[in-house]
Write a protein that holds these residues in place. Structure first.
Motif, short mmCIF file in Angstrom:
data_model
loop_
_atom_site.label_atom_id
_atom_site.label_comp_id
_atom_site.label_asym_id
_atom_site.label_seq_id
_atom_site.Cartn_x
_atom_site.Cartn_y
_atom_site.Cartn_z
N MET A 1 0.85 -1.18 0.00
CA MET A 1 0.00 0.00 0.00
C MET A 1 0.89 1.24 0.00
O MET A 1 1.83 1.33 0.76
N LEU A 2 0.57 2.22 -0.84
CA LEU A 2 1.34 3.46 -0.88
C LEU A 2 1.13 4.26 0.38
O LEU A 2 0.05 4.27 0.94
N PHE A 3 2.16 4.96 0.82
CA PHE A 3 1.98 5.94 1.89
C PHE A 3 0.97 6.96 1.38
O PHE A 3 0.99 7.31 0.22
N PRO A 4 0.13 7.56 2.24
CA PRO A 4 -0.69 8.67 1.78
C PRO A 4 0.18 9.79 1.21
O PRO A 4 -0.17 10.40 0.20
N LEU A 5 1.33 10.07 1.82
CA LEU A 5 2.22 11.10 1.31
C LEU A 5 2.64 10.78 -0.11
O LEU A 5 2.57 11.61 -1.01
N LEU A 6 3.07 9.56 -0.34
CA LEU A 6 3.52 9.17 -1.66
C LEU A 6 2.36 9.12 -2.64
O LEU A 6 2.50 9.49 -3.80
N ALA A 7 1.20 8.70 -2.17
CA ALA A 7 0.02 8.67 -3.03
C ALA A 7 -0.36 10.08 -3.44
O ALA A 7 -0.70 10.33 -4.60
N LEU A 8 -0.29 11.03 -2.50
CA LEU A 8 -0.58 12.41 -2.84
C LEU A 8 0.41 12.94 -3.86
O LEU A 8 0.04 13.65 -4.80
N CYS A 9 1.68 12.61 -3.67
CA CYS A 9 2.69 13.04 -4.64
C CYS A 9 2.34 12.50 -6.02
O CYS A 9 2.42 13.22 -7.02
N TRP A 10 1.93 11.25 -6.07
CA TRP A 10 1.58 10.64 -7.35
C TRP A 10 0.40 11.37 -7.97
O TRP A 10 0.38 11.64 -9.16
N LEU A 11 -0.60 11.71 -7.15
CA LEU A 11 -1.77 12.42 -7.66
C LEU A 11 -1.41 13.80 -8.20
O LEU A 11 -2.05 14.30 -9.12
N LEU A 12 -0.39 14.40 -7.63
CA LEU A 12 0.04 15.72 -8.08
C LEU A 12 0.41 15.69 -9.56
O LEU A 12 0.32 16.69 -10.25
N ALA A 13 0.83 14.56 -10.03
CA ALA A 13 1.29 14.44 -11.41
C ALA A 13 0.14 14.39 -12.41
O ALA A 13 0.37 14.46 -13.61
N GLY A 14 -1.08 14.35 -11.94
CA GLY A 14 -2.24 14.16 -12.80
C GLY A 14 -2.33 15.05 -14.01
O GLY A 14 -2.63 14.60 -15.11
N ASN A 15 -2.10 16.33 -13.89
CA ASN A 15 -2.31 17.26 -14.99
C ASN A 15 -1.05 17.97 -15.45
O ASN A 15 -1.13 18.99 -16.11
N VAL A 16 0.10 17.47 -15.11
CA VAL A 16 1.34 18.16 -15.44
C VAL A 16 1.75 17.89 -16.87
O VAL A 16 1.65 16.77 -17.35
N GLN A 17 2.23 18.93 -17.51
CA GLN A 17 2.74 18.79 -18.87
C GLN A 17 4.22 19.08 -18.87
O GLN A 17 4.64 20.18 -18.54
N ALA A 18 5.02 18.10 -19.21
CA ALA A 18 6.46 18.26 -19.42
C ALA A 18 7.18 18.92 -18.24
O ALA A 18 7.89 19.89 -18.41
N PHE A 87 -1.61 17.47 0.10
CA PHE A 87 -0.23 17.22 0.50
C PHE A 87 0.20 18.20 1.60
O PHE A 87 0.74 17.81 2.64
N PHE A 88 -0.09 19.49 1.40
CA PHE A 88 0.31 20.49 2.39
C PHE A 88 -0.56 20.41 3.65
O PHE A 88 -0.08 20.69 4.75
N GLU A 89 -1.80 19.99 3.50
CA GLU A 89 -2.64 19.79 4.68
C GLU A 89 -2.06 18.66 5.54
O GLU A 89 -2.03 18.74 6.77
N LEU A 90 -1.55 17.62 4.91
CA LEU A 90 -0.89 16.54 5.64
C LEU A 90 0.34 17.08 6.38
O LEU A 90 0.57 16.73 7.54
N GLN A 91 1.10 17.94 5.73
CA GLN A 91 2.25 18.55 6.39
C GLN A 91 1.82 19.32 7.63
O GLN A 91 2.47 19.26 8.68
N MET A 92 0.72 20.06 7.51
CA MET A 92 0.22 20.84 8.66
C MET A 92 -0.27 19.92 9.78
O MET A 92 -0.07 20.22 10.96
#
Length: 173
Positions: A1-18, A87-92
């Motif tokens: 199972m992915l860490f929530p932190l790592l899962a959030l990082c992965w989700l961040l990539a959803g709409n990134v271009q190059a 991701f930042f809410e998790l940091q807080m």
């Protein structure tokens, strides 16, 4: 199972271009972990200032402002805004937990409160700098974070580099 932190990082990539990437993706991921650890390390100083000034641990107005700023920056970078806010809410949440631990220790008469660095002129600017650098590190790491084998390649190293306690590991799993 992915860490929530790592899962959030992965989700961040959803709409990134190059998104740009450095030559060593592991170093990019290590930078995210390093910054997360740095941010958590500042929390005891934040707690000391709040303790000395009899302020509550949570600051909902500042937290809302930070999350809105992160959403806006995510939009500019083409990152999924809610994933970045999560991701930042998790940091807080981690920061609040560190502060509650310190308060509990001081309430019990444990270690004395160290000299409190100023929250507004030293600590918050330091946290803002770490947050900005963390955002850049996430952006640079997006190609690696979205790789199919991300967890296999990085999960154990992230656990070790973050020096997670058993409680932290349980919270992240």
């Amino acid at each position: 199972m992915l860490f929530p932190l790592l899962a959030l990082c992965w989700l961040l990539a959803g709409n990134v271009q190059a998104a740009p990437a450095f030559a060593d993706p592991a170093q990019d991921i290590d930078r995210i972990v390093e910054l997360t650890v740095q941010r958590r390390a500042v929390m005891r100083d934040v707690a000391a200032w709040k303790w000395v000034h009899e302020l509550p641990i949570n600051d909902p107005d500042r937290e809302r402002e930070l999350l809105e700023r992160m959403r806006a920056q995510a939009r500019v970078l083409g990152i999924e805004p809610e994933a970045l806010a999560d991701f930042f809410e998790l940091q807080m949440k981690w920061g609040g937990r560190e502060q509650r631990r310190a308060f509990a220790e001081w309430e019990k008469g444990g270690a004395p409160v160290a000299a409190a660095r100023d929250l507004n002129t030293e600590l918050r600017p330091a946290l803002d700098d770490i947050g900005s650098e963390l955002l850049r590190a996430l952006y640079v790491s997006l190609p690696e974070l979205s790789a199919a084998n991300f967890e296999t390649r990085h999960a154990e190293r992230v656990r070790a580099r973050a020096n997670l306690t058993e409680d932290d590991a349980a919270a992240l799993l």
